[in-house]
Design an enzyme around this catalytic site. Sequence first.
Site, PDB file in Angstrom:
ATOM      1  N   LYS A 194      -9.848 -16.927   4.766  1.00 48.17           N
ATOM      2  CA  LYS A 194     -10.458 -15.639   5.121  1.00 48.17           C
ATOM      3  C   LYS A 194     -11.976 -15.736   5.246  1.00 48.17           C
ATOM      4  CE  LYS A 194      -6.930 -12.461   3.575  1.00 48.17           C
ATOM      5  NZ  LYS A 194      -6.760 -11.924   4.939  1.00 48.17           N
ATOM      6  N   ASN A 242      -6.541  -3.086   4.170  1.00 48.60           N
ATOM      7  CA  ASN A 242      -5.481  -2.601   5.056  1.00 48.60           C
ATOM      8  C   ASN A 242      -4.590  -1.649   4.249  1.00 48.60           C
ATOM      9  OD1 ASN A 242      -3.599  -4.110   3.589  1.00 48.60           O
ATOM     10  ND2 ASN A 242      -3.518  -5.774   5.064  1.00 48.60           N
ATOM     11  N   ASP A 302       0.554 -12.520  17.849  1.00 45.31           N
ATOM     12  CA  ASP A 302       0.342 -13.149  16.538  1.00 45.31           C
ATOM     13  C   ASP A 302      -0.744 -12.351  15.802  1.00 45.31           C
ATOM     14  OD1 ASP A 302      -0.104 -14.740  14.355  1.00 45.31           O
ATOM     15  OD2 ASP A 302      -0.610 -16.554  15.479  1.00 45.31           O
ATOM     16  N   ASP A 332      -9.257 -10.425   9.521  1.00 44.50           N
ATOM     17  CA  ASP A 332     -10.494 -11.214   9.451  1.00 44.50           C
ATOM     18  C   ASP A 332     -11.356 -10.987  10.692  1.00 44.50           C
ATOM     19  OD1 ASP A 332      -9.653 -12.248   7.047  1.00 44.50           O
ATOM     20  OD2 ASP A 332      -8.786 -14.046   7.944  1.00 44.50           O
ATOM     21  N   SER A 385      -8.035 -17.539  18.109  1.00 43.74           N
ATOM     22  CA  SER A 385      -7.824 -16.264  18.809  1.00 43.74           C
ATOM     23  C   SER A 385      -9.049 -15.360  18.756  1.00 43.74           C
ATOM     24  CB  SER A 385      -6.642 -15.519  18.181  1.00 43.74           C
ATOM     25  OG  SER A 385      -6.987 -14.982  16.917  1.00 43.74           O
TER      26      SER A 385
HETATM   27  P1  ATP Z   1      -3.657  -9.509   9.047  1.00 46.41           P
HETATM   28  O1  ATP Z   1      -3.278  -9.527   7.589  1.00 46.41           O
HETATM   29  O2  ATP Z   1      -2.494  -9.629   9.981  1.00 46.41           O
HETATM   30  O3  ATP Z   1      -4.764 -10.430   9.399  1.00 46.41           O
HETATM   31  P2  ATP Z   1      -4.557  -6.889   8.371  1.00 46.41           P
HETATM   32  O4  ATP Z   1      -3.258  -6.279   7.885  1.00 46.41           O
HETATM   33  O5  ATP Z   1      -5.567  -7.258   7.359  1.00 46.41           O
HETATM   34  O6  ATP Z   1      -4.266  -8.061   9.360  1.00 46.41           O
HETATM   35  P3  ATP Z   1      -4.644  -4.848  10.395  1.00 46.41           P
HETATM   36  O7  ATP Z   1      -4.913  -3.472   9.943  1.00 46.41           O
HETATM   37  O8  ATP Z   1      -3.231  -5.208  10.736  1.00 46.41           O
HETATM   38  O9  ATP Z   1      -5.287  -5.853   9.339  1.00 46.41           O
HETATM   39  O10 ATP Z   1      -5.510  -5.177  11.704  1.00 46.41           O
HETATM   40  C1  ATP Z   1      -6.932  -5.162  11.725  1.00 46.41           C
HETATM   41  C2  ATP Z   1      -7.363  -4.595  13.056  1.00 46.41           C
HETATM   42  O11 ATP Z   1      -6.832  -5.407  14.124  1.00 46.41           O
HETATM   43  C3  ATP Z   1      -6.836  -3.186  13.329  1.00 46.41           C
HETATM   44  O12 ATP Z   1      -7.709  -2.203  12.801  1.00 46.41           O
HETATM   45  C4  ATP Z   1      -6.762  -3.164  14.841  1.00 46.41           C
HETATM   46  O13 ATP Z   1      -8.008  -2.889  15.412  1.00 46.41           O
HETATM   47  C5  ATP Z   1      -6.396  -4.600  15.200  1.00 46.41           C
HETATM   48  N1  ATP Z   1      -4.941  -4.727  15.377  1.00 46.41           N
HETATM   49  C6  ATP Z   1      -4.042  -5.232  14.499  1.00 46.41           C
HETATM   50  N2  ATP Z   1      -2.791  -5.187  15.001  1.00 46.41           N
HETATM   51  C7  ATP Z   1      -2.898  -4.634  16.242  1.00 46.41           C
HETATM   52  C8  ATP Z   1      -1.969  -4.321  17.295  1.00 46.41           C
HETATM   53  N3  ATP Z   1      -0.655  -4.570  17.176  1.00 46.41           N
HETATM   54  N4  ATP Z   1      -2.451  -3.764  18.431  1.00 46.41           N
HETATM   55  C9  ATP Z   1      -3.770  -3.518  18.575  1.00 46.41           C
HETATM   56  N5  ATP Z   1      -4.701  -3.791  17.639  1.00 46.41           N
HETATM   57  C10 ATP Z   1      -4.276  -4.342  16.483  1.00 46.41           C
END
Ligand code: ATP
Length: 304
Positions: free
Chosen positions: A40, A180, A247, A253, A292
Amino acid sequence: MTSIVVVGSVNADLVARVPALPVTGETVLADSMTVIPGGKGANQAVVAARLGGDVALLGAIGSDAFADIALVGLRDAGVDLDGVETVEGPTGVAQIWVDDDGENSIVVVPGANRAVDADVVARHHDLVAGADVVVLQGEIPLRGSEAAARAGRGRVLLNLAPVVPVATDVLALADPLVVNHAEAERLLEESERPVPESPFAVIAELHGLGPRSVVLTLGPAGAVVLEPAAGVGEPVVVPTPHVEAVDTTGAGDAFVGALAYRVSQGDTLVDAARTAVRVGAFSVATHGAQPSFPTADDVLPSVR
Ligand code: ATP
């Protein structure tokens, strides 16, 4: 002066693509496997640097063959690595499974990241104290993160991923706390506070824990921001672009790194989040974590 200092984890990610994530006791055959840089801390540093930030990383790698793999993305992005110490033993490794729907399961072996304690922060005190923004997560020892939060004279961006029991005075420095939805639930449960249904009520509860501001990320629903110091007493919803998710690894992050970069450039939290959702969305539309992440040109016009 380095404007952003990330104090956090550096890993090599072993990413296996599987048709479906295995349930307990099940063996599945992977379609492919790649070994790429991750962690991270490293991920967030790479994003902020790719977007144009002046970024340094404080962390640790091991003495094994994974160390060079773990650092390659940071080197390519131009992150200052003077604060990365080498310790005897294994580099941090994340074993990541990604299914055909882009969902993932991850097991992290901390390795050298366990060495990033208060002593490491003390050895690099001037670097941390001189930063405009100090970015922290939950993948290094708590004492290391807490020491960095207290040493910094700049803004503290605290991404409690995973959730760790930070001291009250450190939570009070968070500006913002970024979590999140699952992390928010966990944090509230562990603080013995109610876990409301609505994200607005969740963010209000999180603010009640003491941080100066809060950002709640909600995957495809974007993010919600609460920044009372900017004169915005109510939560603001920041929608994310619609993309085909291949993905989601590293989306959080990507969001945090972009948020740190924009905040370091003087954006309000809401404006910074408007860029961060675009960077997060960009990352879920491409495989891998660091591979990515976009450059500023990929997500113009809002980044510069
Ligand atoms: P991860 O643990 O998978 O890295 P996370 O759960 O910490 O992610 P998320 O809230 O899922 O964080 O995603 C962070 C940001 O990425 C979201 O606020 C959004 O802007 C973008 N994002 C994530 N998933 C999507 C999606 N399916 N479509 C569009 N934007 C997305």
